[in-house]
Design a protein around this motif. Sequence first.
Motif, PDB file in Angstrom:
ATOM      1  N   SER A   1       0.834  -1.200   0.000  1.00  0.00           N
ATOM      2  CA  SER A   1       0.000   0.000   0.000  1.00  0.00           C
ATOM      3  C   SER A   1       0.867   1.246   0.000  1.00  0.00           C
ATOM      4  O   SER A   1       2.089   1.180   0.217  1.00  0.00           O
ATOM      5  CB  SER A   1      -0.932   0.014   1.225  1.00  0.00           C
ATOM      6  OG  SER A   1      -0.175   0.070   2.424  1.00  0.00           O
ATOM      7  N   GLY A   2       0.241   2.388  -0.234  1.00  0.00           N
ATOM      8  CA  GLY A   2       0.906   3.673  -0.119  1.00  0.00           C
ATOM      9  C   GLY A   2       2.144   3.837  -0.978  1.00  0.00           C
ATOM     10  O   GLY A   2       2.169   3.458  -2.151  1.00  0.00           O
ATOM     11  N   ILE A   3       3.186   4.416  -0.382  1.00  0.00           N
ATOM     12  CA  ILE A   3       4.427   4.672  -1.111  1.00  0.00           C
ATOM     13  C   ILE A   3       5.055   3.375  -1.605  1.00  0.00           C
ATOM     14  O   ILE A   3       5.588   3.316  -2.719  1.00  0.00           O
ATOM     15  CB  ILE A   3       5.411   5.446  -0.204  1.00  0.00           C
ATOM     16  CG1 ILE A   3       4.877   6.859   0.063  1.00  0.00           C
ATOM     17  CG2 ILE A   3       6.794   5.527  -0.831  1.00  0.00           C
ATOM     18  CD1 ILE A   3       5.663   7.643   1.101  1.00  0.00           C
ATOM     19  N   GLY A   4       5.003   2.328  -0.796  1.00  0.00           N
ATOM     20  CA  GLY A   4       5.580   1.058  -1.209  1.00  0.00           C
ATOM     21  C   GLY A   4       4.916   0.512  -2.454  1.00  0.00           C
ATOM     22  O   GLY A   4       5.594   0.078  -3.402  1.00  0.00           O
ATOM     23  N   TYR A   5       3.597   0.528  -2.482  1.00  0.00           N
ATOM     24  CA  TYR A   5       2.862   0.020  -3.646  1.00  0.00           C
ATOM     25  C   TYR A   5       3.157   0.872  -4.887  1.00  0.00           C
ATOM     26  O   TYR A   5       3.378   0.331  -5.973  1.00  0.00           O
ATOM     27  CB  TYR A   5       1.362   0.015  -3.350  1.00  0.00           C
ATOM     28  CG  TYR A   5       0.515  -0.513  -4.483  1.00  0.00           C
ATOM     29  CD1 TYR A   5       0.295  -1.880  -4.623  1.00  0.00           C
ATOM     30  CD2 TYR A   5      -0.070   0.350  -5.408  1.00  0.00           C
ATOM     31  CE1 TYR A   5      -0.477  -2.377  -5.670  1.00  0.00           C
ATOM     32  CE2 TYR A   5      -0.838  -0.135  -6.460  1.00  0.00           C
ATOM     33  CZ  TYR A   5      -1.044  -1.496  -6.582  1.00  0.00           C
ATOM     34  OH  TYR A   5      -1.808  -1.988  -7.625  1.00  0.00           O
ATOM     35  N   ALA A   6       3.164   2.195  -4.720  1.00  0.00           N
ATOM     36  CA  ALA A   6       3.468   3.077  -5.848  1.00  0.00           C
ATOM     37  C   ALA A   6       4.875   2.815  -6.382  1.00  0.00           C
ATOM     38  O   ALA A   6       5.119   2.892  -7.593  1.00  0.00           O
ATOM     39  CB  ALA A   6       3.320   4.537  -5.419  1.00  0.00           C
ATOM     40  N   THR A   7       5.811   2.499  -5.487  1.00  0.00           N
ATOM     41  CA  THR A   7       7.177   2.187  -5.906  1.00  0.00           C
ATOM     42  C   THR A   7       7.221   0.888  -6.695  1.00  0.00           C
ATOM     43  O   THR A   7       7.909   0.786  -7.720  1.00  0.00           O
ATOM     44  CB  THR A   7       8.093   2.091  -4.677  1.00  0.00           C
ATOM     45  OG1 THR A   7       8.061   3.332  -3.967  1.00  0.00           O
ATOM     46  CG2 THR A   7       9.524   1.780  -5.082  1.00  0.00           C
ATOM     47  N   VAL A   8       6.482  -0.116  -6.236  1.00  0.00           N
ATOM     48  CA  VAL A   8       6.403  -1.380  -6.980  1.00  0.00           C
ATOM     49  C   VAL A   8       5.890  -1.127  -8.393  1.00  0.00           C
ATOM     50  O   VAL A   8       6.437  -1.652  -9.374  1.00  0.00           O
ATOM     51  CB  VAL A   8       5.496  -2.389  -6.244  1.00  0.00           C
ATOM     52  CG1 VAL A   8       5.246  -3.626  -7.117  1.00  0.00           C
ATOM     53  CG2 VAL A   8       6.116  -2.803  -4.914  1.00  0.00           C
ATOM     54  N   GLU A   9       4.850  -0.321  -8.510  1.00  0.00           N
ATOM     55  CA  GLU A   9       4.300  -0.018  -9.835  1.00  0.00           C
ATOM     56  C   GLU A   9       5.351   0.606 -10.753  1.00  0.00           C
ATOM     57  O   GLU A   9       5.497   0.202 -11.918  1.00  0.00           O
ATOM     58  CB  GLU A   9       3.113   0.932  -9.701  1.00  0.00           C
ATOM     59  CG  GLU A   9       1.855   0.307  -9.146  1.00  0.00           C
ATOM     60  CD  GLU A   9       0.676   1.260  -9.223  1.00  0.00           C
ATOM     61  OE1 GLU A   9      -0.333   0.912  -9.859  1.00  0.00           O
ATOM     62  OE2 GLU A   9       0.774   2.360  -8.639  1.00  0.00           O
ATOM     63  N   LEU A  10       6.083   1.594 -10.249  1.00  0.00           N
ATOM     64  CA  LEU A  10       7.088   2.261 -11.076  1.00  0.00           C
ATOM     65  C   LEU A  10       8.232   1.321 -11.454  1.00  0.00           C
ATOM     66  O   LEU A  10       8.741   1.372 -12.579  1.00  0.00           O
ATOM     67  CB  LEU A  10       7.648   3.487 -10.351  1.00  0.00           C
ATOM     68  CG  LEU A  10       6.764   4.738 -10.294  1.00  0.00           C
ATOM     69  CD1 LEU A  10       7.519   5.875  -9.625  1.00  0.00           C
ATOM     70  CD2 LEU A  10       6.314   5.164 -11.681  1.00  0.00           C
TER      71      LEU A  10
END
Length: 267
Positions: free
Chosen positions: A18-27
């Motif tokens: 979730s959050g920053i971690g999930y957004a980082t995975v996406e990128l």
Amino acid sequence: MSMTNLAGRVAVVTGGSSGIGYATVELLLEAGAAVALCGRDAARLDTAVAKLRERFPAARLLAQSCDVLAPEQVAAFAARVEQELGAASILVNNAGQGRVSTFADTADEAWMEELRLKFFSIIHPTRAFLPQLKNSADAAVVCVNSLLAVQPEPHMVATSAARAGVHNLVRSLATEFAPDGVRVNGILIGLVESGQWKRRFDARPEEDQHLDWAAWTRRLAQKKQIQIGRLGLPEEAARAIVFLASPLSSYTTGSHIDVSGGLSRHV
């Protein structure tokens, strides 16, 4: 938007559901990396993986429930990553949240809990993945830290102190790991949209019930004197993380990127 080509690289993100971690995975997936993510909440992790697989059906993706404060779980996760994806060359340490308390109302147990979370959520994953990182080209560790590390708040005394320690730890690890070709950097986040802020919004007092999320967060940003006038988005923090994890920052180690929208007052 892919910032760089990470095809052939293996990245690990703790707190990635979730959050920053999930957004980082996406990128990282957009950039072509194989990604392993972990989190404590198995149900939330399953939900995140389902969404990621729908968006990136061909991606090499691995997820495992793991408590980063349990070294044996982290070691097992590291072994599985190497076996199934290959040696990790990117580690993003992202676990942890803030504790609201003053010196007067922070008990010894709360101090110990906060210091343990902030330090060992970095120490355990870094220790477990370091052998893989040392055997990888242009390896990078990125630690998600808070602006509290350099701009403490009295109502978050334990978290501020712990974050300052993490800021120092990043510099120390960068110095120690440089001869092995492992770069270590961090980001300092300000107020970023998260589940924590959403819960505070949901619990807002009756006189604020007329405010929607956008209006409530704009007023919060004004109160906190955030110069850009809003809270940050998880993907904005993630872009800084991926930059530091990628060859785009190949000559950068022991540094921190401020991602606070102008909340920072230090020079």
